[in-house]
Design an enzyme around this catalytic site. Structure first.
Site, short mmCIF file in Angstrom:
data_model
loop_
_atom_site.label_atom_id
_atom_site.label_comp_id
_atom_site.label_asym_id
_atom_site.label_seq_id
_atom_site.Cartn_x
_atom_site.Cartn_y
_atom_site.Cartn_z
CG ASP A 14 2.85 -12.09 -2.30
OD1 ASP A 14 3.24 -10.79 -2.30
OD2 ASP A 14 1.74 -11.71 -1.42
CE1 TYR B 64 -4.84 -11.83 -6.78
CE2 TYR B 64 -6.61 -9.97 -6.47
CZ TYR B 64 -5.54 -9.69 -6.47
OH TYR B 64 -4.52 -9.10 -6.56
CG ASP C 53 2.62 -16.69 2.26
OD1 ASP C 53 2.94 -16.22 3.06
OD2 ASP C 53 2.45 -15.73 1.51
NE ARG D 32 0.36 -12.36 1.37
CZ ARG D 32 1.74 -11.78 1.86
NH1 ARG D 32 2.44 -12.02 3.00
NH2 ARG D 32 2.52 -10.38 1.59
#
Length: 231
Positions: free
Chosen positions: A47, A75, A89, A181
């Protein structure tokens, strides 16, 4: 000795540390122009508000994109507790839901257990998943109601690395197709206080590490193309 000329059209695998606020396609477009290649693609979208490892393949190596996409991802990042957003987000405005002062790190660590292993996860409505032939984010931005089907994803590791003032630092090791997310949102729901993803960085794809990736501007400068403007 003369400098070796790399034939990117022949086929190369590039590791780029994606900058904040760039889309993955922005990076593809910039490098296509920089390297003058006919074929280039990325192996797994990040993203715009995420940074970190982006694998790009040129030439005949584009045939390996699906193989790289299928590999495990790692991540690190931050959840903000007590708030929610429609996009899960910071693309959309946070809304205060609850106080978080009663929560301890032990509460968060206990909650992670529900998200390890194979889980059902629904993608965010602000995502590239297609619904009725259109990207879900396009429908969401038009204010239309979007309902997406859940899918099975695998989270092999979900570690809380720190917790202070409603900010949760984490590390996640997961399968292809996992939306961090959505994990943030679902984690906040589990705790009863709400949450959104406030920072994200991809550090690994399979055996590839962001430690071995090049800064995008440095890579472009090395290839003697002006980097002042985004594509």
């Amino acid at each position: 000795m003369s400098e070796t000329v790399i034939n990117y059209n022949e086929g190369k695998v590039l590791l780029i540390d994606k900058p904040l606020n760039w889309t993955s396609f922005d990076v593809v477009k910039k490098l296509k122009f920089t390297l003058k290649v006919k074929k280039i693609g990325h192996a797994g979208t990040l993203d715009p508000l995420a940074t970190g490892l982006l694998i790009l393949c040129t030439g005949k190596m584009t045939k390996s994109i699906e193989k790289y996409q299928a590999q495990e991802k790692v991540y690190t990042g931050e959840f903000t507790l007590g708030y929610i957003t429609p996009s899960y987000d910071l693309e959309t405005e946070p809304e205060l839901i609850s106080e978080t002062k009663h929560l301890k790190k032990e509460d968060l660590e206990a909650a992670t257990l529900d998200f390890v292993g194979e889980i059902n996860q629904t993608p965010p409505i602000f995502s590239a998943v297609k619904k009725d032939g259109k990207r879900a984010y396009s429908l969401a931005r038009e204010g239309k109601e979007v309902k997406l089907n859940s899918r099975i994803v695998t989270i092999d590791e979900f570690e809380i690395t720190s917790f202070e003032n409603g900010k949760v630092r984490f590390k996640v090791r997961c399968s292809k197709g996992t939306y961090i997310r959505s994990l943030a949102h679902d984690f906040g729901q589990k705790l009863g206080v709400g949450a959104y993803l406030s920072a994200l960085r991809r550090t690994k794809i399979g055996d590839f590490s962001v430690d071995d990736a090049e800064n995008l501007n440095d890579f472009v400068k090395k290839n003697k193309v002006d980097t002042n403007d985004r594509p």
